[in-house]
Design a protein around this motif. Structure first.
Motif, PDB file in Angstrom:
ATOM      1  N   THR A  60       0.691  -1.264  -0.131  1.00 50.00           N
ATOM      2  CA  THR A  60       0.036   0.111   0.187  1.00 50.00           C
ATOM      3  C   THR A  60       0.881   1.312   0.053  1.00 50.00           C
ATOM      4  N   LEU A  61       0.776   2.102  -1.098  1.00 52.97           N
ATOM      5  CA  LEU A  61       1.516   3.292  -1.542  1.00 52.97           C
ATOM      6  C   LEU A  61       1.026   4.436  -1.125  1.00 52.97           C
ATOM      7  N   PRO A  62       1.548   5.239  -0.022  1.00 50.74           N
ATOM      8  CA  PRO A  62       0.854   6.518   0.122  1.00 50.74           C
ATOM      9  C   PRO A  62       1.465   7.703  -1.023  1.00 50.74           C
ATOM     10  N   GLY A 238      -5.023  -5.590   8.782  1.00 51.36           N
ATOM     11  CA  GLY A 238      -4.166  -4.386   8.499  1.00 51.36           C
ATOM     12  C   GLY A 238      -4.039  -4.421   6.774  1.00 51.36           C
ATOM     13  N   LEU A 239      -2.920  -3.587   6.727  1.00 53.50           N
ATOM     14  CA  LEU A 239      -2.537  -3.115   5.400  1.00 53.50           C
ATOM     15  C   LEU A 239      -0.884  -3.749   5.230  1.00 53.50           C
ATOM     16  N   PHE A 240      -0.611  -3.926   3.979  1.00 50.62           N
ATOM     17  CA  PHE A 240       0.563  -4.240   3.658  1.00 50.62           C
ATOM     18  C   PHE A 240       1.420  -2.796   3.490  1.00 50.62           C
ATOM     19  N   GLU A 249      -9.794  -1.980  11.432  1.00 52.85           N
ATOM     20  CA  GLU A 249     -10.755  -2.622  10.446  1.00 52.85           C
ATOM     21  C   GLU A 249     -10.317  -2.514   8.954  1.00 52.85           C
ATOM     22  N   LEU A 250     -10.858  -3.512   8.275  1.00 44.84           N
ATOM     23  CA  LEU A 250     -10.690  -3.293   6.572  1.00 44.84           C
ATOM     24  C   LEU A 250     -12.251  -3.037   6.222  1.00 44.84           C
ATOM     25  N   GLN A 254     -10.831  -1.792   0.180  1.00 44.03           N
ATOM     26  CA  GLN A 254      -9.571  -1.686   0.660  1.00 44.03           C
ATOM     27  C   GLN A 254      -8.913  -3.200   0.487  1.00 44.03           C
ATOM     28  N   VAL A 255      -7.610  -3.024   0.266  1.00 43.91           N
ATOM     29  CA  VAL A 255      -6.652  -4.364   0.003  1.00 43.91           C
ATOM     30  C   VAL A 255      -6.053  -4.482   1.317  1.00 43.91           C
ATOM     31  N   GLY A 256      -5.972  -5.452   2.071  1.00 50.77           N
ATOM     32  CA  GLY A 256      -5.217  -5.856   3.200  1.00 50.77           C
ATOM     33  C   GLY A 256      -4.993  -7.432   3.455  1.00 50.77           C
TER      34      GLY A 256
END
Length: 598
Positions: A60-62, A238-240, A249-250, A254-256
């Motif tokens: 996951t890229l900000p 969570g997120l990667f 939560e997701l 979202q992808v997690g």
């Protein structure tokens, strides 16, 4: 959801997919210069050596856009080989768009087309990216023309970049934000999440990577997998972010990841739907299917004492690779072992190398085979992948073998050599198209058994490395199959038996006999190595015996004395041949697996 983007990068092997992912991760600030290394998403040593992605990862890229808004970009990495096409399809189903990477010097290749069609099947937005523009051999105008003619995409909107030099990375980010749509979904609906990957953590169990389409999942929820009905309690979501980053939560879009105390990766099926146990979704997400092995081979330990450690190694390996299927097997020549099923030849090589490197196993693999179907005179249809279970020829009414549709792209100067290779491998019904100047695409139907052995190596040889190859499975067709037995000193060696097409039986038999002749050491007696179909011998090689000069002590005298000694020796050798057994070294089984001599 407006600030979310889910995308994947698809490309032919070696077009710079992992390098572009590296640059995006660096630009997003997920890793500092000290912690960075090339192919950061490729965690296996094998992936780094071969330059291919075997196990897909997610990040996951900000990103803060030129409009000042901060976005969350979910890069869903995909494996880069045709063997893992089902995993790629599930990863694509989790995205809204893809970056289609094309090498500025090599242009569009076979897998580029296959990946494009896969993305189109999922109605994804396709953003063409021309990579490696810094190379001296880069020809951007030609590649743009190929993108227009072969792929049918707008070449004017293609982004030019060099992932290695970091050129055009900002343009890639902006294209992801502006061209790829935000995900759709309703957080208030029942939970529906698609599993697109899973890997094993020795402390936490299976880590399930998923895309949430509807609803939300929190810690403490009871989730259910729809394919097998298994229920688990969620321990963490969570997120990667290269490392796992827990979240409360997701929710939809979202992808997690989900951790729920799942013991092995085999309990998680790629493409499955996750829902809440108390409030399940009405129907599973489309596209799920059981992954079936295509190529089969038996694995034996070099020393029979290592059988228990090989069993242990396979059990541990299976924790991480749900696609591997194995069961116990035994052979008169090689002892106890395992019959394994693989997704393809690359998958077989990966399993073999990882067992040898990571688990320190010395193993022998039998010749790879595929699943054949036999219709018996009773009307029953049986499936056989191990030559040991070949039915009695008297009762066989019909035989079928699996076929693939192969697409080969190569420069037109190699067309004759490629066609000759396809004809040798029983290719049927070749079709041609000219996607661009100087390039030709050959599509033909071929038996899978002819491809799994060494077809890709031979194709690279005859096209001097310029040929690219992709295939899809098209079903079973009737074929004239026979069982080829290899006899050493009159005894069948079951580990070397093969099911082959009748027309190719002699070629195979001669090849195997010649290889064994080179590998089996000479004995005190003559050894015959024969290839037989049924009771008919179709090939033979003979290993001559050691000759001891028994007449050395006969100096002078009558010739009958020498003859008498030679006759005595001949009788002794005949008796020895009947009693003596031939020791076949392990290297002989490995030698049979080696590709044809060029």
């Amino acid at each position: 959801m407006e600030h979310l983007r889910n995308f994947s990068i698809i490309a032919h092997i070696d077009h710079g997919k992992s390098t572009l992912a590296d640059r995006l991760i660096q630009a997003a600030g997920l890793v500092d210069a000290r912690g960075f290394r090339d192919q950061i998403l490729d965690t296996l040593d094998l992936e780094r050596e071969r330059g291919i992605t075997i196990k897909s990862n997610t990040a996951t890229l900000p990103y803060t856009g030129l409009d000042g808004r901060t976005y969350q970009l979910n890069l869903i990495d995909t494996p880069g080989h045709v063997d893992f096409s089902y995993e790629v399809s599930r990863a694509l189903a989790s995205c809204e768009g893809v970056l289609l990477l094309v090498d500025a010097s090599q242009g569009v290749e076979a897998q580029t087309l296959a990946n494009l069609y896969a993305a189109m099947e999922h109605d994804l937005v396709i953003v063409p990216v021309i990579n490696k523009i810094d190379l001296p051999s880069a020809d951007v105008d030609r590649v743009k023309g190929e993108i227009e003619t072969e792929l049918g995409l707008e070449a004017d909107r293609a982004i030019l970049c060099s992932a290695k030099e970091g050129l055009g990375i900002q343009d890639v980010f902006e294209a992801i934000v502006s061209r790829i749509p935000a995900p759709q979904g309703d957080p208030s609906k029942p939970l529906a999440a698609l599993v697109f990957d899973a890997h094993y953590d020795p402390f936490r169990g299976a880590v399930v990577a998923c895309r949430v389409f509807d609803g939300r999942v929190r810690v403490g929820d009871h989730i259910r997998f729809l394919s097998n009905g298994a229920v688990y309690k969620v321990e963490e979501v969570g997120l990667f972010r290269l490392k796992r980053e827990p979240r409360p939560e997701l929710e939809a879009g979202q992808v997690g990841y989900i951790l729920a105390g799942i013991k092995t990766v085999s309990d998680v099926r790629i493409g499955d739907t996750i829902t809440l146990n108390e409030k399940p979704v009405a129907a599973a997400l489309p596209g799920f299917r059981e992954v079936k092995p295509v190529v089969f081979s038996s694995i034996y330990p070099v020393s029979s004492d290592d059988y228990a450690s090989l069993q242990d190694a396979l059990e541990k390996y299976k924790l991480n690779d749900a696609a591997l299927v194995y069961q116990k097997d035994s052979s008169a020549a090689l002892g106890q072992g395992f019959r394994c099923g693989f997704l393809g030849l690359l998958h077989l090589e990966i399993v073999q190398e990882r067992l040898e490197r990571e688990y320190d196993q010395s193993i022998i693999m039998t010749i790879p085979s595929v699943q054949y179907r036999f219709t018996l005179d009773t009307g029953e249809t049986i499936t056989v992948e191990n030559p040991q279970y070949y039915p009695d020829p008297v009762h066989i009414k019909g035989t079928e073998e699996p076929y693939i549709r192969a697409a080969i792209l190569c420069p037109d100067r190699y067309m004759g050599a490629v066609l000759k290779l396809c004809t040798e491998r029983r290719g049927e019904n070749p079709r041609f198209s000219v996607p661009g100047p100087g390039r030709v695409e050959i599509v033909c139907d071929m038996p899978l058994a002819e491809v799994i052995y060494d077809f890709y190596d031979r194709l690279k040889t005859v096209t001097q490395g310029y040929g690219s190859f992709d295939y899809e499975w098209i079903g079973y067709r009737s074929s004239d199959l026979v069982k080829l037995d290899i006899l050493v000193n009159g005894e069948k060696v079951d580990a070397l038996s093969l099911i082959v097409h009748r027309n190719r039986a002699r070629t195979w038999a001669v090849q195997v006999c010649d290889r064994l002749k080179e590998e089996i050491p000479r004995h005190q007696f003559k050894i015959a190595i024969q290839g037989a179909v049924g009771g008919k011998i179709i090939a033979r090689s003979t290993i001559s015996a050691f000759r001891k000069d028994v007449t050395a002590k006969c100096y002078g005298g009558d010739i009958t004395r020498k003859r008498k000694l030679l006759e005595k020796q001949k009788k002794g050798k005949k008796r020895m041949k009947m009693v003596g057994s031939v020791s076949i070294p392990q290297s002989a089984f490995v030698a049979v697996l080696k590709t044809d001599k060029e």
